[in-house]
Design a protein around this motif. Structure first.
Motif, PDB file in Angstrom:
ATOM      1  N   SER A  65      11.445   2.492  -1.692  1.00 25.93           N
ATOM      2  CA  SER A  65      11.252   2.982  -3.059  1.00 25.93           C
ATOM      3  C   SER A  65       9.776   2.941  -3.426  1.00 25.93           C
ATOM      4  O   SER A  65       9.285   3.770  -4.174  1.00 25.93           O
ATOM      5  N   HIS A  66       9.073   1.937  -2.874  1.00 26.18           N
ATOM      6  CA  HIS A  66       7.636   1.787  -3.088  1.00 26.18           C
ATOM      7  C   HIS A  66       6.985   1.594  -1.720  1.00 26.18           C
ATOM      8  O   HIS A  66       7.458   0.779  -0.918  1.00 26.18           O
ATOM      9  N   LEU A  67       5.912   2.327  -1.454  1.00 27.42           N
ATOM     10  CA  LEU A  67       5.254   2.309  -0.140  1.00 27.42           C
ATOM     11  C   LEU A  67       3.772   2.030  -0.313  1.00 27.42           C
ATOM     12  O   LEU A  67       3.053   2.767  -0.990  1.00 27.42           O
ATOM     13  N   LEU A  68       3.304   0.938   0.308  1.00 26.22           N
ATOM     14  CA  LEU A  68       1.893   0.569   0.308  1.00 26.22           C
ATOM     15  C   LEU A  68       1.345   0.779   1.708  1.00 26.22           C
ATOM     16  O   LEU A  68       1.882   0.240   2.674  1.00 26.22           O
ATOM     17  N   ILE A  69       0.273   1.570   1.825  1.00 21.89           N
ATOM     18  CA  ILE A  69      -0.295   1.932   3.117  1.00 21.89           C
ATOM     19  C   ILE A  69      -1.723   1.400   3.218  1.00 21.89           C
ATOM     20  O   ILE A  69      -2.532   1.590   2.293  1.00 21.89           O
ATOM     21  N   PHE A  70      -2.040   0.761   4.327  1.00 17.45           N
ATOM     22  CA  PHE A  70      -3.422   0.409   4.671  1.00 17.45           C
ATOM     23  C   PHE A  70      -3.828   1.277   5.855  1.00 17.45           C
ATOM     24  O   PHE A  70      -3.086   1.399   6.829  1.00 17.45           O
ATOM     25  N   ASP A  71      -5.036   1.852   5.780  1.00 15.20           N
ATOM     26  CA  ASP A  71      -5.459   2.743   6.865  1.00 15.20           C
ATOM     27  C   ASP A  71      -6.970   2.920   6.834  1.00 15.20           C
ATOM     28  O   ASP A  71      -7.628   2.701   5.803  1.00 15.20           O
ATOM     29  N   ALA A  72      -7.540   3.304   7.979  1.00 16.81           N
ATOM     30  CA  ALA A  72      -8.941   3.726   8.046  1.00 16.81           C
ATOM     31  C   ALA A  72      -8.967   5.221   7.762  1.00 16.81           C
ATOM     32  O   ALA A  72      -8.300   5.998   8.443  1.00 16.81           O
ATOM     33  N   ILE A  73      -9.718   5.610   6.734  1.00 20.77           N
ATOM     34  CA  ILE A  73      -9.749   6.999   6.287  1.00 20.77           C
ATOM     35  C   ILE A  73     -11.191   7.478   6.220  1.00 20.77           C
ATOM     36  O   ILE A  73     -12.059   6.790   5.658  1.00 20.77           O
ATOM     37  N   ALA A 153      -6.929  -8.165  -1.443  1.00 27.95           N
ATOM     38  CA  ALA A 153      -6.794  -8.486  -2.866  1.00 27.95           C
ATOM     39  C   ALA A 153      -6.156  -7.320  -3.621  1.00 27.95           C
ATOM     40  O   ALA A 153      -5.287  -7.520  -4.484  1.00 27.95           O
ATOM     41  N   LEU A 154      -6.568  -6.104  -3.291  1.00 32.03           N
ATOM     42  CA  LEU A 154      -5.956  -4.924  -3.908  1.00 32.03           C
ATOM     43  C   LEU A 154      -4.478  -4.822  -3.524  1.00 32.03           C
ATOM     44  O   LEU A 154      -3.635  -4.470  -4.359  1.00 32.03           O
ATOM     45  N   GLY A 155      -4.183  -5.124  -2.272  1.00 33.62           N
ATOM     46  CA  GLY A 155      -2.804  -5.072  -1.821  1.00 33.62           C
ATOM     47  C   GLY A 155      -1.936  -6.103  -2.520  1.00 33.62           C
ATOM     48  O   GLY A 155      -0.811  -5.808  -2.946  1.00 33.62           O
ATOM     49  N   LEU A 156      -2.450  -7.328  -2.678  1.00 30.18           N
ATOM     50  CA  LEU A 156      -1.698  -8.382  -3.357  1.00 30.18           C
ATOM     51  C   LEU A 156      -1.440  -8.025  -4.811  1.00 30.18           C
ATOM     52  O   LEU A 156      -0.341  -8.254  -5.341  1.00 30.18           O
ATOM     53  N   GLN A 157      -2.452  -7.452  -5.472  1.00 28.46           N
ATOM     54  CA  GLN A 157      -2.266  -7.046  -6.864  1.00 28.46           C
ATOM     55  C   GLN A 157      -1.208  -5.949  -6.969  1.00 28.46           C
ATOM     56  O   GLN A 157      -0.375  -5.955  -7.884  1.00 28.46           O
TER      57      GLN A 157
END
Length: 214
Positions: A65-73, A153-157
């Protein structure tokens, strides 16, 4: 579409995308690895080392329902710069400038999920501008590695906004529970890889073509 602080504790997926063997391309995977090693969550989101799996990730996107992505862009910004992109803008940035096969593959995953009618109500991409990609067997460059802390920190928030409480992990993570294969975990990878002077990092020298001066 839900608001930015609507909880979705049972359907959150955190996905790290990239190839840890190509220097800064491993940024996303290293972020998810660090999240799992350093924090427990209540309730627990699904943490995934997506690597370069492309369309094999479709089921995880469809179930979220909610998707958080970390990536090199490649945003065209100074190395180590973080940029957060949300919701409908995410596919556009994933395909803006292809650095490797994984980005186009994941852009297609999002498009397919939308076509099937099973698409996350919220998507957030936390992307980092890489410094070096042409280093096979290399690791994160210092400027990109330093960007991990603000990215986490952004991900945790984001996870807090989505209804997840982060607690400092007290017991070491069991090897079998790790999202990353133990031999490719950051510490083992960096301590076990040979230095550049001993191993070619741009490809097998038997297949490299050297131009003959005329």
């Amino acid at each position: 579409m839900t608001g930015p602080h609507d909880p979705s504790p049972m359907g959150t997926t955190v996905l790290g995308i990239g190839n840890v063997l190509w220097a800064d391309e491993g940024f996303g995977v290293r972020c998810v690895e660090a999240l799992q090693q350093r924090w427990d969550f209540t309730p627990e989101p699904q943490l995934i080392d997506g690597g370069t799996q492309g369309l094999y990730l479709i089921q995880h996107v469809q179930a979220a329902s909610h998707l958080l992505i970390f990536d090199a862009i490649d945003y065209g910004l100074p190395p180590g710069t973080l940029k957060v992109v949300d919701d409908d803008e995410v596919p556009r940035f994933l395909g803006a400038k292809k650095m490797s096969l994984h980005q186009t593959g994941f852009q297609e995953v999002l498009m397919l999920a939308r076509l099937t009618g099973h698409y996350p109500s919220r998507i957030r991409l936390i992307g980092c501008q890489p410094e070096e990609l042409e280093d096979y067997g290399g690791s994160l460059r210092p400027v990109v590695r330093a960007a991990m802390e603000p990215a986490l920190a952004l991900g945790l928030q984001t996870l807090r906004d989505w209804g997840h409480i982060a607690i400092d992990r007290r017991a070491p993570l069991a090897t079998d529970d790790a999202v990353t294969v133990p031999t490719l975990a950051l510490g083992a990878y960096e301590s076990g890889r040979p230095p550049a002077e001993q191993a070619c990092r741009i490809g097998d020298e038997r297949f490299l073509v050297t131009a003959t001066p005329r």
